[in-house]
Scaffold this active site. Sequence first.
Site, PDB file in Angstrom:
ATOM      1  N   ASP A 103      40.896  31.720  57.883  1.00  0.00           N
ATOM      2  CA  ASP A 103      42.215  30.676  57.934  1.00  0.00           C
ATOM      3  C   ASP A 103      41.958  29.891  59.247  1.00  0.00           C
ATOM      4  OD1 ASP A 103      44.672  29.722  57.624  1.00  0.00           O
ATOM      5  OD2 ASP A 103      45.732  31.621  58.698  1.00  0.00           O
TER       6      ASP A 103
ATOM      7  N   HIS B  29      37.807  21.939  56.588  1.00  0.00           N
ATOM      8  CA  HIS B  29      37.441  22.851  55.326  1.00  0.00           C
ATOM      9  C   HIS B  29      35.835  22.769  55.361  1.00  0.00           C
ATOM     10  CE1 HIS B  29      41.380  23.540  54.525  1.00  0.00           C
ATOM     11  NE2 HIS B  29      41.790  22.523  53.902  1.00  0.00           N
TER      12      HIS B  29
ATOM     13  N   LEU C 194      23.564  42.290  48.848  1.00  0.00           N
ATOM     14  CA  LEU C 194      24.816  41.912  49.281  1.00  0.00           C
ATOM     15  C   LEU C 194      25.826  40.961  48.023  1.00  0.00           C
ATOM     16  CD1 LEU C 194      27.132  41.691  51.181  1.00  0.00           C
ATOM     17  CD2 LEU C 194      26.262  39.342  51.857  1.00  0.00           C
TER      18      LEU C 194
END
Length: 253
Positions: free
Chosen positions: A33, A50, A144
């Site tokens: 965020d 972004h 991962l």
Amino acid sequence: MISRLWAKLGKSSPKAEMPQLDKVPDHVAIIMDGNGRWAKDRGLPRIAGHHTGMKAVKRVVREADRLGVQYLTLYAFSTENWKRPKDEVDFLMRLPQQFLEIELEELIENNVQVRMMGIKSDLPSYTIDALEEAMERTANNTGLVLNFALNYGSRKEMIDAIQAIAGDVADGRLTPDQIDEQLMSARLLSRDIPDPDLLIRTSGELRLSNFMLWQLAYSELWFTDVYWPEFNEAHFQEAVLQYQSRKRRFGGL
């Protein structure tokens, strides 16, 4: 600030504490965020935030992998984010494609497996194509798991699961007394991964924003005022250290 103070005192900075690698959370989930506010503070359009946030994704994926985190879930786009201006939504839909075009080869080299958790049917074909290519090419990787929560909303996820269970009861495949936590978890979009041990949210907001509400029931929560584009390895380490300092009781003593 601390480093400058110690320099004025003529001393070297104390060595930063590092997470204990044998106590790293298996699953870390992050609400990324603050991209828009980061851009606004710099007089830039929201999409610049972004775009810069993609660099933070790369940093965190590398650090999570280095520390031995097994699952990393990133909240990339919520079912509520469609309410944003069309040009911003269009840009956000292009980000997975841009990120994977740049980073996919490195993810493959580092044995990272890409997954997606969300509603595919509403997404543009170019977004789905990029993700499906990445998932296909990394399907056999054993390191991962990088799980993108894209067009994801926890309430819809739970309603869909309940409707499916209710349908099985109505058709006689299940009885009401067979419904338990394990069955519910098995019907969620996260069915193939464990619940998060640690949730990180950036930008100073102190809420879950319809993210993994069922799965976060006993997760440790860590909030920071740092905007996502500025989030780096040291911040991630700090969150893990905080996690390691807590005692998880799961309702017990």
